[in-house]
Structure formats: C-alpha cells, structure tokens
Design a protein around this motif. Sequence first.
Motif, PDB file in Angstrom:
ATOM      1  N   ALA A   1      -1.465  -8.605   8.550  1.00  0.00           N
ATOM      2  CA  ALA A   1      -2.137  -7.979   7.340  1.00  0.00           C
ATOM      3  C   ALA A   1      -3.513  -7.280   7.932  1.00  0.00           C
ATOM      4  O   ALA A   1      -3.884  -6.272   7.242  1.00  0.00           O
ATOM      5  CB  ALA A   1      -2.431  -9.020   6.180  1.00  0.00           C
ATOM      6  N   MET A   2      -4.232  -8.251   8.685  1.00  0.00           N
ATOM      7  CA  MET A   2      -5.327  -7.764   9.510  1.00  0.00           C
ATOM      8  C   MET A   2      -4.937  -6.383  10.237  1.00  0.00           C
ATOM      9  O   MET A   2      -5.598  -5.624   9.966  1.00  0.00           O
ATOM     10  CB  MET A   2      -6.074  -8.594  10.414  1.00  0.00           C
ATOM     11  CG  MET A   2      -6.671  -9.736   9.686  1.00  0.00           C
ATOM     12  SD  MET A   2      -8.153  -9.331   8.814  1.00  0.00           S
ATOM     13  CE  MET A   2      -9.209  -8.920  10.133  1.00  0.00           C
TER      14      MET A   2
ATOM     15  N   SER B   1      -7.407  -6.103   1.099  1.00  0.00           N
ATOM     16  CA  SER B   1      -7.241  -6.818  -0.101  1.00  0.00           C
ATOM     17  C   SER B   1      -6.124  -8.013   0.157  1.00  0.00           C
ATOM     18  O   SER B   1      -6.148  -9.260  -0.039  1.00  0.00           O
ATOM     19  CB  SER B   1      -6.872  -6.547  -1.429  1.00  0.00           C
ATOM     20  OG  SER B   1      -6.938  -7.521  -2.464  1.00  0.00           O
ATOM     21  N   ILE B   2      -5.098  -7.609   1.179  1.00  0.00           N
ATOM     22  CA  ILE B   2      -3.935  -8.389   1.350  1.00  0.00           C
ATOM     23  C   ILE B   2      -4.589  -9.907   2.356  1.00  0.00           C
ATOM     24  O   ILE B   2      -4.335 -10.805   1.963  1.00  0.00           O
ATOM     25  CB  ILE B   2      -3.043  -7.760   2.141  1.00  0.00           C
ATOM     26  CG1 ILE B   2      -2.495  -6.664   1.220  1.00  0.00           C
ATOM     27  CG2 ILE B   2      -1.754  -8.653   2.611  1.00  0.00           C
ATOM     28  CD1 ILE B   2      -1.539  -5.451   2.068  1.00  0.00           C
TER      29      ILE B   2
ATOM     30  N   GLY C   1       0.024 -14.624  -4.366  1.00  0.00           N
ATOM     31  CA  GLY C   1       0.719 -13.698  -5.254  1.00  0.00           C
ATOM     32  C   GLY C   1      -0.243 -12.435  -5.334  1.00  0.00           C
ATOM     33  O   GLY C   1       0.409 -11.346  -5.521  1.00  0.00           O
ATOM     34  N   ASN C   2      -1.569 -12.659  -5.358  1.00  0.00           N
ATOM     35  CA  ASN C   2      -2.505 -11.299  -5.248  1.00  0.00           C
ATOM     36  C   ASN C   2      -2.343 -10.720  -3.955  1.00  0.00           C
ATOM     37  O   ASN C   2      -2.250  -9.440  -4.232  1.00  0.00           O
ATOM     38  CB  ASN C   2      -3.784 -11.795  -5.434  1.00  0.00           C
ATOM     39  CG  ASN C   2      -4.167 -12.513  -6.793  1.00  0.00           C
ATOM     40  OD1 ASN C   2      -3.455 -12.213  -7.727  1.00  0.00           O
ATOM     41  ND2 ASN C   2      -5.176 -13.137  -6.891  1.00  0.00           N
ATOM     42  N   ALA C   3      -2.173 -11.333  -3.041  1.00  0.00           N
ATOM     43  CA  ALA C   3      -1.879 -10.507  -1.706  1.00  0.00           C
ATOM     44  C   ALA C   3      -0.723  -9.781  -1.771  1.00  0.00           C
ATOM     45  O   ALA C   3      -0.407  -8.533  -1.342  1.00  0.00           O
ATOM     46  CB  ALA C   3      -1.815 -11.641  -0.603  1.00  0.00           C
TER      47      ALA C   3
ATOM     48  N   GLU D   1       0.857  -2.288  -3.955  1.00  0.00           N
ATOM     49  CA  GLU D   1      -0.015  -1.130  -4.297  1.00  0.00           C
ATOM     50  C   GLU D   1      -0.253  -0.291  -3.018  1.00  0.00           C
ATOM     51  O   GLU D   1      -0.287   1.010  -3.129  1.00  0.00           O
ATOM     52  CB  GLU D   1      -1.537  -1.609  -4.552  1.00  0.00           C
ATOM     53  CG  GLU D   1      -2.620  -0.822  -5.020  1.00  0.00           C
ATOM     54  CD  GLU D   1      -3.698  -1.309  -5.352  1.00  0.00           C
ATOM     55  OE1 GLU D   1      -4.693  -0.479  -5.810  1.00  0.00           O
ATOM     56  OE2 GLU D   1      -4.067  -2.492  -5.551  1.00  0.00           O
ATOM     57  N   CYS D   2      -0.260  -0.825  -1.741  1.00  0.00           N
ATOM     58  CA  CYS D   2      -0.354  -0.092  -0.750  1.00  0.00           C
ATOM     59  C   CYS D   2       1.081   0.986  -0.527  1.00  0.00           C
ATOM     60  O   CYS D   2       1.006   1.966   0.078  1.00  0.00           O
ATOM     61  CB  CYS D   2      -0.347  -0.778   0.568  1.00  0.00           C
ATOM     62  SG  CYS D   2      -1.995  -1.469   0.727  1.00  0.00           S
ATOM     63  N   VAL D   3       2.273   0.220  -0.897  1.00  0.00           N
ATOM     64  CA  VAL D   3       3.477   1.193  -0.691  1.00  0.00           C
ATOM     65  C   VAL D   3       3.073   2.432  -1.723  1.00  0.00           C
ATOM     66  O   VAL D   3       3.538   3.509  -1.332  1.00  0.00           O
ATOM     67  CB  VAL D   3       4.818   0.396  -1.506  1.00  0.00           C
ATOM     68  CG1 VAL D   3       5.830   1.463  -1.917  1.00  0.00           C
ATOM     69  CG2 VAL D   3       5.018  -0.831  -0.572  1.00  0.00           C
ATOM     70  N   CYS D   4       2.647   2.318  -2.780  1.00  0.00           N
ATOM     71  CA  CYS D   4       2.421   3.565  -3.800  1.00  0.00           C
ATOM     72  C   CYS D   4       1.275   4.175  -3.103  1.00  0.00           C
ATOM     73  O   CYS D   4       1.596   5.652  -2.973  1.00  0.00           O
ATOM     74  CB  CYS D   4       1.795   2.907  -5.025  1.00  0.00           C
ATOM     75  SG  CYS D   4       1.447   4.315  -6.304  1.00  0.00           S
ATOM     76  N   CYS D   5       0.146   3.702  -2.631  1.00  0.00           N
ATOM     77  CA  CYS D   5      -0.852   4.672  -1.936  1.00  0.00           C
ATOM     78  C   CYS D   5      -0.191   5.424  -0.524  1.00  0.00           C
ATOM     79  O   CYS D   5      -0.574   6.683  -0.444  1.00  0.00           O
ATOM     80  CB  CYS D   5      -2.052   3.651  -1.396  1.00  0.00           C
ATOM     81  SG  CYS D   5      -3.133   3.070  -2.665  1.00  0.00           S
ATOM     82  N   SER D   6       0.651   4.676   0.194  1.00  0.00           N
ATOM     83  CA  SER D   6       1.200   5.432   1.317  1.00  0.00           C
ATOM     84  C   SER D   6       2.318   6.444   0.848  1.00  0.00           C
ATOM     85  O   SER D   6       1.927   7.663   1.398  1.00  0.00           O
ATOM     86  CB  SER D   6       2.117   4.393   2.105  1.00  0.00           C
ATOM     87  OG  SER D   6       2.611   5.110   3.224  1.00  0.00           O
ATOM     88  N   THR D   7       2.945   6.295  -0.196  1.00  0.00           N
ATOM     89  CA  THR D   7       4.143   7.214  -0.658  1.00  0.00           C
ATOM     90  C   THR D   7       3.104   8.515  -1.176  1.00  0.00           C
ATOM     91  O   THR D   7       3.613   9.531  -0.901  1.00  0.00           O
ATOM     92  CB  THR D   7       4.862   6.758  -1.839  1.00  0.00           C
ATOM     93  OG1 THR D   7       5.456   5.534  -1.421  1.00  0.00           O
ATOM     94  CG2 THR D   7       5.647   7.710  -2.265  1.00  0.00           C
TER      95      THR D   7
END
Length: 153
Positions: A46-47, A78-79, A99-101, A107-113
């Motif tokens: 994640a880092m 945030s992950i 769960g939050n991670a 959310e990152c999938v959407c941002c990347s797309t």
Amino acid sequence: MKIVTVAVQNCEEWLRRRKGLRIYKELGMESQFHFNFEDLIVYQKAMQFGESVYVQVRTFPSTERFELSSQFKRASDSIALNIAEGAGGTDKQFYNYLGNAWLSANECVCCSTKACQRNYISEFTNECNRRDITEITKMINSLRFKILKRIAD
C-alpha cells in the motif's frame, strides 16, 4: 529551504552512522525504530502504491490539482494509513480499519479509470494500477478473514 535540506542531510548521515538500523528495502527507508504493522506485506504494498500514485498525478494538468489528483492521492494514501491506524487497536478495530482501507482501494480504481479516460495516464498505467489494487484488496480481504476467525474464537 536550504536549511531544511541541510537538516535532512545531517539526519540521514546521523541515521547511517547509528548501529542497529532496521532497513525497509521495499519502502526505500531505514530506521532504528520499528512498528509491527510495518512488517505487514499489505502495508508495504500500500505504501508503494501510494508513492506510485503520487508520481502519476504530478503529470496531471494543473486544473486537476485540487480535484482528481488530490482525490487519487488521498485515497491511495488512505489505504496504508488505515492499515497502520487499525493495527494498533483491538482485533475488531483492526478489522474495521481494514474495511476502510479496502474501500479506499476501490476508490483508487475509479480514480485510475477516470484518469485514463481523461488521457492523464496510459491504459498500461491504468492496468498496472488495477493489478496493484487487486493484489492489495485480496491481501486485505485475507487478513480481514483471519482476524474475523480470531474474533469468533
């Protein structure tokens, strides 16, 4: 700015001279101080992903500075932040933070797309992001499952 650079260089020099440094090759860091969550491979990945996103968004247009680039950076950071924060609590708290991670990773999938659709990143970079996020979310789910079993026992 020059003073900060000198201070950092002196700190780095001091750390190198200290005995018993713990090396985090995956993160490109070294420290004599250790936190248990840093041993989690999911945290390390994640880092790395967060740093990868930081490099990617630097190429986004300035109009996205406080919009998609900011959102992508915050979600990716945030992950690892949720993994670190949750690791210090109870099993139930850690389960919830994981769960939050997981949600931040999605959310990152959407941002990347969106970044790919807007031609800010290539399709190849988008696929690499999706691969990394898939790996991270699988690891998070596996860890959550193990914690859930431990809570149930």
